[in-house]
Design an enzyme around this catalytic site. Sequence first.
Site, mmCIF file in Angstrom:
data_model
loop_
_atom_site.group_PDB
_atom_site.id
_atom_site.type_symbol
_atom_site.label_atom_id
_atom_site.label_comp_id
_atom_site.label_asym_id
_atom_site.label_seq_id
_atom_site.Cartn_x
_atom_site.Cartn_y
_atom_site.Cartn_z
ATOM 1 N N HIS A 152 9.738 23.019 10.302
ATOM 2 C CA HIS A 152 10.542 23.966 11.090
ATOM 3 C C HIS A 152 11.647 24.484 10.183
ATOM 4 C CE1 HIS A 152 13.204 25.523 14.154
ATOM 5 N NE2 HIS A 152 12.324 25.258 15.099
ATOM 6 N N LEU A 201 17.081 19.028 14.714
ATOM 7 C CA LEU A 201 16.590 20.378 14.960
ATOM 8 C C LEU A 201 17.642 21.316 15.549
ATOM 9 C CD1 LEU A 201 13.745 21.736 14.707
ATOM 10 C CD2 LEU A 201 13.794 21.773 17.184
ATOM 11 N N ARG A 213 1.707 26.193 14.302
ATOM 12 C CA ARG A 213 1.959 26.324 15.742
ATOM 13 C C ARG A 213 3.104 27.285 16.015
ATOM 14 N NH1 ARG A 213 5.665 24.078 19.294
ATOM 15 N NH2 ARG A 213 6.420 22.388 17.962
ATOM 16 N N GLU A 252 14.666 27.207 17.656
ATOM 17 C CA GLU A 252 14.364 28.610 17.385
ATOM 18 C C GLU A 252 15.004 29.500 18.457
ATOM 19 O OE1 GLU A 252 10.351 28.738 15.899
ATOM 20 O OE2 GLU A 252 9.994 30.457 17.192
ATOM 21 N N HIS A 274 8.378 18.708 11.197
ATOM 22 C CA HIS A 274 8.574 18.888 12.633
ATOM 23 C C HIS A 274 7.363 18.561 13.494
ATOM 24 C CE1 HIS A 274 10.389 20.526 16.185
ATOM 25 N NE2 HIS A 274 9.467 21.464 16.323
ATOM 26 N N ARG A 310 6.891 30.181 11.875
ATOM 27 C CA ARG A 310 7.744 29.173 11.236
ATOM 28 C C ARG A 310 7.364 28.933 9.781
ATOM 29 N NH1 ARG A 310 8.119 24.836 16.226
ATOM 30 N NH2 ARG A 310 9.590 26.107 17.395
ATOM 31 N N GLN A 317 3.702 21.090 10.182
ATOM 32 C CA GLN A 317 4.694 22.166 10.259
ATOM 33 C C GLN A 317 6.093 21.738 9.837
ATOM 34 O OE1 GLN A 317 6.066 23.917 14.278
ATOM 35 N NE2 GLN A 317 4.974 25.559 13.262
ATOM 36 N N PHE A 369 11.029 34.118 21.228
ATOM 37 C CA PHE A 369 10.772 32.999 20.323
ATOM 38 C C PHE A 369 9.872 33.505 19.205
ATOM 39 C CE2 PHE A 369 11.140 28.321 20.263
ATOM 40 C CZ PHE A 369 12.218 28.148 21.113
HETATM 41 C C1 FAD Z 1 13.687 18.075 18.240
HETATM 42 C C2 FAD Z 1 12.432 18.667 18.774
HETATM 43 C C3 FAD Z 1 12.483 19.816 19.550
HETATM 44 C C4 FAD Z 1 11.308 20.385 20.040
HETATM 45 N N1 FAD Z 1 11.383 21.522 20.817
HETATM 46 C C5 FAD Z 1 10.230 22.035 21.346
HETATM 47 C C6 FAD Z 1 10.279 23.169 22.210
HETATM 48 O O1 FAD Z 1 11.327 23.694 22.551
HETATM 49 N N2 FAD Z 1 9.102 23.656 22.674
HETATM 50 C C7 FAD Z 1 7.898 23.096 22.352
HETATM 51 O O2 FAD Z 1 6.868 23.574 22.806
HETATM 52 N N3 FAD Z 1 7.844 22.003 21.550
HETATM 53 C C8 FAD Z 1 8.972 21.466 21.052
HETATM 54 N N4 FAD Z 1 8.897 20.357 20.245
HETATM 55 C C9 FAD Z 1 7.610 19.677 20.070
HETATM 56 C C10 FAD Z 1 7.289 18.838 21.284
HETATM 57 O O3 FAD Z 1 8.470 18.394 21.884
HETATM 58 C C11 FAD Z 1 6.440 17.623 20.936
HETATM 59 O O4 FAD Z 1 5.338 18.012 20.179
HETATM 60 C C12 FAD Z 1 5.946 16.963 22.230
HETATM 61 O O5 FAD Z 1 7.027 16.680 23.068
HETATM 62 C C13 FAD Z 1 5.140 15.712 21.989
HETATM 63 O O6 FAD Z 1 4.812 15.174 23.248
HETATM 64 P P1 FAD Z 1 3.787 13.984 23.421
HETATM 65 O O7 FAD Z 1 3.669 13.709 24.872
HETATM 66 O O8 FAD Z 1 2.551 14.291 22.667
HETATM 67 O O9 FAD Z 1 4.481 12.775 22.664
HETATM 68 P P2 FAD Z 1 5.957 12.133 22.777
HETATM 69 O O10 FAD Z 1 6.813 12.839 23.744
HETATM 70 O O11 FAD Z 1 6.421 11.943 21.397
HETATM 71 O O12 FAD Z 1 5.630 10.727 23.419
HETATM 72 C C14 FAD Z 1 4.904 9.737 22.718
HETATM 73 C C15 FAD Z 1 4.776 8.541 23.603
HETATM 74 O O13 FAD Z 1 3.900 7.614 23.007
HETATM 75 C C16 FAD Z 1 4.439 6.322 23.079
HETATM 76 N N5 FAD Z 1 3.872 5.550 21.974
HETATM 77 C C17 FAD Z 1 3.746 5.921 20.675
HETATM 78 N N6 FAD Z 1 3.149 4.942 19.976
HETATM 79 C C18 FAD Z 1 2.882 3.957 20.845
HETATM 80 C C19 FAD Z 1 2.275 2.675 20.736
HETATM 81 N N7 FAD Z 1 1.824 2.219 19.579
HETATM 82 N N8 FAD Z 1 2.181 1.921 21.852
HETATM 83 C C20 FAD Z 1 2.645 2.358 23.041
HETATM 84 N N9 FAD Z 1 3.218 3.554 23.192
HETATM 85 C C21 FAD Z 1 3.328 4.339 22.111
HETATM 86 C C22 FAD Z 1 5.937 6.510 23.028
HETATM 87 O O14 FAD Z 1 6.598 5.426 23.629
HETATM 88 C C23 FAD Z 1 6.099 7.797 23.835
HETATM 89 O O15 FAD Z 1 6.195 7.506 25.196
HETATM 90 C C24 FAD Z 1 10.060 19.791 19.739
HETATM 91 C C25 FAD Z 1 10.007 18.636 18.978
HETATM 92 C C26 FAD Z 1 11.175 18.089 18.476
HETATM 93 C C27 FAD Z 1 11.065 16.864 17.611
#
Ligand code: FAD
Length: 592
Positions: free
Chosen positions: A238, A248, A405, A251, A363, A282, A236, A116
């Site tokens: 991507h 997306l 990142r 990578e 991203h 990135r 960031q 990666f």
């Molecule tokens: C397409 C894509 C591919 C990716 N691939 C990778 C990868 O391969 N490897 C890697 O390391 N990272 C990757 N990332 C980044 C990574 O997936 C995210 O940064 C990470 O999953 C975020 O997790 P989180 O738990 O912080 O938030 P999220 O998984 O976004 O969850 C947010 C939560 O908050 C809740 N929420 C939000 N606002 C409120 C509110 N006002 N009231 C109640 N609930 C709320 C939502 O319901 C949800 O449950 C990728 C991101 C994307 C977009």
Amino acid sequence: MQIHQFDAVIVGGGGAGLTAALHASRQAGIAVISKLYPTRSHTGVAQGGIGAALGNQEEDRWEWHAFDTVKGSDYLADQDAVEVLCREAIDNVFELEHMGLPFDRTENGTIAQRRFGGHTSNFGEKPVPRACHAADRTGHMILQTLYQQCIKNNIRFFDEFHVIDLIMSAGKPAGVIAVELASGDLHIFHAKAVMIATGGWGKVWQITSNGYTAAGDGASMVLRRGLPLEDMEFYQFHPTGIYRMGILITEGVRGEGGVLLNDKGERFMEEYAPGIKDLAGRDVISRAIYLEIQQGRGIGGKDYVHLDITPDTVNKYLAAAGASRRIDRRHIESKLPDIRDFCRTYLGIDPVIEPIPVQPTAHYAMGGIPTNANAEVVIDAKNNILPGLYAAGECACVSVHGANRLGTNSLVDLVVFGRRGGQAMAQYCKEADFVALPENPAEEMRARLDKLRHSNGTIRTVELRKRMQQTMSDFVGVFREAKGMQQAVDTIRELKEHYQNDLKIEDHGYIFNSDLIEAWELGSLLDLAEVTAVSALARKESRGSHAREDFPKRNDEDWLKHTLIHRTTLGKLKLDYKPVVITHYQPKERIY
Ligand SMILES: Cc1cc2nc3c(=O)[nH]c(=O)nc-3n(C[C@H](O)[C@H](O)[C@H](O)COP(=O)(O)OP(=O)(O)OC[C@H]3O[C@@H](n4cnc5c(N)ncnc54)[C@H](O)[C@@H]3O)c2cc1C
């Protein structure tokens, strides 16, 4: 209005929230509140992998992972936190494995790993396979695994509850207020501790890989309460989103050997990063794509380039590099099945046969709610904490990603700091008492929500959102300069005025009022757009994802520091700065 009481509430059911819930629930009464069904959180679409120096395929060490992370961050990450991230990544991945996560396997049965961007062995010598993955659905598998464990452990879920405010009482967090989407009812959650795990805010920009709901509610809630956000200028892009759509393309495609080509069929990353080429950071690759396009080498003169994973092209470059490895169609089908599906569905092309048109896509938020390595929210440049308030995941800034990142490090961040935060929060709950709720805790929010519900102006949410997204993409995107950023600040402030006075909401009802919720989310996005532009305008250097045309060099003397921004009681934004923690890795020029 219903009042619920739990030792701690976690806002967000993504990877960070669920990990914290699992660990906290062993010692405290926990509720997870989520505006989405937890398994629909953005974590579920993470594709490429989770980084950990397991060394299953080639020698690897967590210290090398830490070096890569610091270098990738353009030396802005706090190195003590990075060491925690990379050391504990290993145990966290094994923990997920033991919970039943179906990782891809090597021939001898250990967890398979792939290359990666920015991940190397021996302090930058050559790319190393470090990304543990389950095909290109790693996030999906992580989220499902965590959710099943939470259900097994009887964690209380409040699904489709949208949190709109953090309740503070006597200067301490006392819970949150949420709207139940099905009924429009307000609920009070009274708690000793609150964790915010609400994910990112890609929807600030026009082209983004983020889901529709990535509105940054949590970060904006904290800002509204007068608390600071950190390093908001670092967002960031991507390099490989599907042209025009931003969906997306992981990578992992380049990790499996894919290359970026311009209109002349040149592998242009050989120019920009002769060392690790298509696997550079990135930020470096996104800028390279922009420059290629600017110089007329986009495909057919348009604003995209090609990402080529066809076996013929990949094998040609593998052979030229003297590698013995070759790939074939079956390899792509097994390692990148979703990517192949996306390309067929959204572009009508098969990436096994044709190259994929790609452009940079908004991203990931490196900045966010400042925390220490136990996910405790810190509130000033001296790192004093606000007891009882926690943040983890993309909405938090520990800071382990600094100015840029590395791929696979967000999923690590979720589980490492989600676990630490969950444990710290449970410990806190054992010792702390409930703080009394303020009188009429929901009064102010009910009034705000009702004002919004009955907004009867002339501009619809979607129009304002589009103007914000266009402004931020034009002026606070991959490249930036003072004039444009100032224009962005002015425009966003104008849009905020319109938001207050001229918004039109058509649905005045209570049941699943998505019109209202979208408008509420736009309020959060505008707040975050404003602090992003203001923080960016103030930082007069280029570092990581923050590339200024008027200050093209990194300037460690004046700017090796984190930005803190908060809103004063008079409603003005105020900037402050705090030092970067450096342990082993002295800032150097970043060459890939
Ligand atoms: C397409 C894509 C591919 C990716 N691939 C990778 C990868 O391969 N490897 C890697 O390391 N990272 C990757 N990332 C980044 C990574 O997936 C995210 O940064 C990470 O999953 C975020 O997790 P989180 O738990 O912080 O938030 P999220 O998984 O976004 O969850 C947010 C939560 O908050 C809740 N929420 C939000 N606002 C409120 C509110 N006002 N009231 C109640 N609930 C709320 C939502 O319901 C949800 O449950 C990728 C991101 C994307 C977009």
